[in-house]
Design a protein around this motif. Structure first.
Motif, short mmCIF file in Angstrom:
data_model
loop_
_atom_site.label_atom_id
_atom_site.label_comp_id
_atom_site.label_asym_id
_atom_site.label_seq_id
_atom_site.Cartn_x
_atom_site.Cartn_y
_atom_site.Cartn_z
N SER A 320 0.87 -1.19 0.00
CA SER A 320 0.00 0.00 0.00
C SER A 320 0.89 1.22 0.00
N SER A 321 0.37 2.30 -0.57
CA SER A 321 1.16 3.54 -0.61
C SER A 321 1.43 4.04 0.79
N TYR A 322 0.49 3.83 1.67
CA TYR A 322 0.68 4.32 3.04
C TYR A 322 1.81 3.58 3.74
N LEU A 323 1.82 2.22 3.55
CA LEU A 323 2.89 1.44 4.18
C LEU A 323 4.23 1.79 3.58
N ASN A 324 4.23 2.06 2.25
CA ASN A 324 5.50 2.44 1.64
C ASN A 324 6.01 3.74 2.21
N SER A 325 5.08 4.71 2.42
CA SER A 325 5.50 6.00 2.96
C SER A 325 6.01 5.87 4.38
N ARG A 326 5.51 4.80 5.10
CA ARG A 326 5.98 4.59 6.47
C ARG A 326 7.30 3.85 6.51
N GLY A 327 7.69 3.31 5.34
CA GLY A 327 9.00 2.65 5.29
C GLY A 327 8.94 1.18 5.63
N GLU A 328 7.72 0.54 5.65
CA GLU A 328 7.61 -0.87 6.00
C GLU A 328 7.95 -1.72 4.77
N GLY A 329 8.54 -2.86 5.03
CA GLY A 329 8.84 -3.80 3.97
C GLY A 329 9.99 -3.40 3.10
N LYS A 330 10.81 -2.43 3.55
CA LYS A 330 11.93 -1.99 2.73
C LYS A 330 13.12 -2.91 2.95
N PRO A 331 13.83 -3.23 1.92
CA PRO A 331 14.97 -4.15 2.06
C PRO A 331 16.17 -3.42 2.65
N ASN A 346 21.35 18.41 3.06
CA ASN A 346 20.97 19.62 3.79
C ASN A 346 21.33 20.86 3.01
N LYS A 347 22.42 20.79 2.24
CA LYS A 347 22.75 21.92 1.37
C LYS A 347 21.75 22.06 0.24
N LEU A 348 21.26 20.90 -0.25
CA LEU A 348 20.26 20.94 -1.30
C LEU A 348 19.00 21.62 -0.81
N SER A 349 18.59 21.32 0.42
CA SER A 349 17.38 21.94 0.95
C SER A 349 17.52 23.44 1.05
N GLU A 540 17.20 5.49 -3.88
CA GLU A 540 17.43 5.88 -2.47
C GLU A 540 16.13 6.47 -1.93
N GLU A 541 15.64 5.93 -0.83
CA GLU A 541 14.36 6.37 -0.28
C GLU A 541 14.49 7.71 0.44
N ASP A 542 13.37 8.27 0.78
CA ASP A 542 13.31 9.55 1.50
C ASP A 542 13.87 9.39 2.91
N LYS A 543 14.83 10.24 3.27
CA LYS A 543 15.45 10.19 4.60
C LYS A 543 14.77 11.12 5.60
N GLY A 544 13.62 11.65 5.25
CA GLY A 544 12.91 12.54 6.16
C GLY A 544 12.97 13.99 5.77
N ASP A 545 13.70 14.33 4.68
CA ASP A 545 13.81 15.72 4.25
C ASP A 545 12.89 16.04 3.09
N GLY A 546 12.03 15.06 2.68
CA GLY A 546 11.07 15.33 1.62
C GLY A 546 11.58 15.09 0.22
N TRP A 547 12.76 14.44 0.04
CA TRP A 547 13.35 14.22 -1.28
C TRP A 547 13.71 12.74 -1.46
N GLY A 558 18.90 11.81 -9.95
CA GLY A 558 18.83 13.01 -9.10
C GLY A 558 17.69 12.89 -8.10
N TYR A 559 17.41 14.00 -7.42
CA TYR A 559 16.38 14.03 -6.39
C TYR A 559 15.10 14.66 -6.95
N VAL A 560 13.95 14.14 -6.49
CA VAL A 560 12.64 14.71 -6.81
C VAL A 560 11.84 14.79 -5.52
N PRO A 561 10.84 15.70 -5.44
CA PRO A 561 10.03 15.78 -4.22
C PRO A 561 9.26 14.49 -3.99
N THR A 562 9.32 13.97 -2.77
CA THR A 562 8.63 12.72 -2.44
C THR A 562 7.12 12.86 -2.62
#
Length: 576
Positions: A320-331, A346-349, A540-547, A558-562
């Protein structure tokens, strides 16, 4: 208890009715010691009030510093926090606390003015008055002592002369009574001389007696004057001085209490203000403000689509998209290496923080609020310019009607300048209003479920399979971004030097795929552009900075908004 109090009152009344001049006529030294102690007591009380005043000043200073320390700093993040009722209540409490500190300064000022300065001046006067009274007492005492010495001297002289007269008389009587002495011998020897000597001594003794009686009468008169008039008068003045001193101390103590009582109403108002500030806190309003501050305007993700494995890009169905956004089931991603990316996120932000003028870098709801705030600021400036133009127009009319007050033509340059400023502001306002209308239209379309669903089907039907192709002239549903071939910018491939440094390094493995929900122009360093509906690899998944870090092909990543993509993680993914 009451009886003892009444007895004490009668004793005090009887004591107060006594006169020091008659009751303490022989206690000159003790009165001198007592009055000296009284002055020391006033000085000690003055020192007490002075230290209390210093404590009040120090306390007020500390309270003011505390209030200033927690006041919001200008142009800081703390200033934004005061849109919440709890923070505004805290600010009101700080302001009331500042006023509360001011009342302690008032206490210190009144104590200094009405007690310390007054008692300091009074102590000097009291010392001078006491010195004068006891100087008069000592002078009177010295005078009576000198009179007593004169009396004693005349008495001793009278005593001596009387003894000498007695001896002369005894000697004459002895000679006159001696039968063995012939008359011729008596006359011959000392009869005449002894008689003369006796008479002389008697005369001297009589004179000494008269002198002694005179000094005695004088002393008794002066002593009576001393103990019944002079000393009582001096002691009465000392008693009045002492009573005045005690009364002054009592008045100072009363003033001390009144100074503290005088500020109680204002202190009570300060405390009431703090209570009202606490009562003004509205939890519901604060939680609503959180929504107003952080609402993005995006719609939640829809149903998960069927993945067709016949496509060239291998994809897997996520739970589910919700579980993916929560980071469940990630290898586990122990093989990923961040050194392939030449900058920190952080410089990118920070680079992404400075967005374009139309605020298209913000989510739709935040963009709408930002544009509305900008329009409000422009309207305020515009109103100021209009008011200034009206005022100058009236001034020009006055000059036209009254040429002696000024030249009407002197106002024209300023009117022309204001007119140009008004035109610029109006143009600016229309520009922002157009952007705001665009955002509000997109938000309205999103709020219509029928239109949103039909738009989704249309997008699914027209999405190309080729990952490197993007639809032409497509816009995001919120109106934040517009994709055009003439303005689209792709992230350039890595430089030759960068490739040389990492020729031996394997690329990061893919951990899933993603589908873009909205178009995104990657104009900043480290980002990659994408078209709406485009499919990309997730490395590379989102590390909490929205990218989220994605890859289009071997040369483009490159990076895109999550929030602009829908991610499908592959639990069994291997290196591409």
């Amino acid at each position: 208890m009451h009886r003892n109090r009444g007895s004490f009152g009668r004793i005090c009344t009887e004591t107060m009715s006594c006169r020091w001049g008659t009751e303490l006529w022989d206690q000159f030294d003790n009165l001198e010691k007592h009055t000296h102690w009284g002055i020391e007591f006033v000085e000690r009380y003055t020192k007490f009030v002075k230290e209390r005043s210093e404590i009040e000043i120090s306390y007020a200073k500390q309270i003011r510093n505390l209030s200033k320390k927690y006041q919001p700093k200008k142009n800081s993040r703390e200033e934004d926090e005061y849109k919440y009722t709890s923070c505004r209540a805290f600010l009101m409490t700080l302001n009331e606390l500042n006023d509360y500190a001011g009342q302690h300064e008032v206490i210190a000022e009144n104590l200094t003015t009405h007690i310390i300065c007054e008692l300091t001046r009074y102590i000097q006067e009291l010392k001078a008055e006491r010195k004068s009274h006891f100087h008069d007492g000592r002078r009177a005492q010295q005078h009576i002592e000198n009179s007593w010495k004169q009396l004693e001297s005349s008495k001793r002289r009278f005593e001596r002369d009387c003894k000498e007269a007695d001896r002369a008389q005894q000697y004459f009587d002895k000679i006159d009574a001696d039968i063995n002495v012939t008359k011729a011998d008596v006359e011959k020897r000392c009869s005449l001389k002894a008689r003369q000597q006796a008479q002389l001594k008697h005369q001297v003794a009589e004179d000494s007696k008269n002198e002694y009686l005179t000094y005695l009468q004088k002393f008794n008169k002066e002593q009576n004057e001393h103990y019944y008039n002079l000393i009582p008068h001096i002691f009465q003045k000392i008693q009045e001085m002492e009573e005045k001193r005690i009364e002054k101390v009592g008045e100072s103590m009363k003033t001390y209490a009144e100074v503290n009582r005088k500020v109680l109403p204002i202190v009570s108002k300060c405390l009431d203000g703090m209570t009202n500030a606490a009562a003004s806190i509205e939890p519901t309003m604060d939680t609503k403000q959180v929504v107003e501050s952080f609402k993005s305007g995006f719609e939640p993700p829809g149903d998960v689509e069927v993945e067709d494995y016949s496509l060239s890009m291998r994809r897997t169905v996520s739970e589910s998209s919700y579980l993916n956004s929560r980071g469940e089931g990630k290898p586990s991603r122990s093989n990923s290496r961040g050194k392939l990316w030449p900058f920190k996120r952080n410089k990118l932000s920070l680079k992404l923080g400075s967005g374009p003028e139309d605020c298209s870098h913000l989510p739709p709801e935040q963009r709408r609020k930002k544009l509305q705030a900008k329009i409000n600021d422009i309207n305020k400036e515009l109103q100021k310019e209009v008011d200034q133009r009206d005022a100058l127009t009236k001034m020009k009319d006055v000059y036209v009607k009254n040429p002696h007050m000024g030249d009407p033509n002197s106002v024209d340059p300023r009117l022309e300048e204001i007119g140009q400023d008004i035109d610029k502001l109006e143009l600016e306002s229309r520009k922002y209003e157009a952007w705001l209308l665009e955002v509000e239209t997109r938000l309205a379309e999103k709020s219509d479920p029928h239109r949103r669903q039909s738009g989704l089907y249309e997008s699914n039907a027209t999405t190309p399979v080729n990952n490197n192709c993007a639809p032409v002239n497509r816009e995001s549903p919120d109106g934040s971004y517009t994709e055009d071939h003439s303005t689209e910018h792709h992230l350039k491939s890595r430089s030759t030097d960068f490739d040389d440094d990492f020729d031996d390094e394997d690329p990061l493995p893919t951990i899933g795929t993603c589908k873009s929900l909205y178009p995104f122009e990657g104009q900043n360093e480290g980002t990659i552009s994408m078209a709406e509906g485009e499919l990309l690899y997730v490395i590379e998944e989102d590390k909490g900075d929205g990218w989220t870090r994605v890859r289009r092909n071997e040369d483009e990543e490159g990076y895109v908004p999550t929030s602009y993509i829908k991610v499908f993680f592959d639990t069994n993914a291997k290196d591409s």
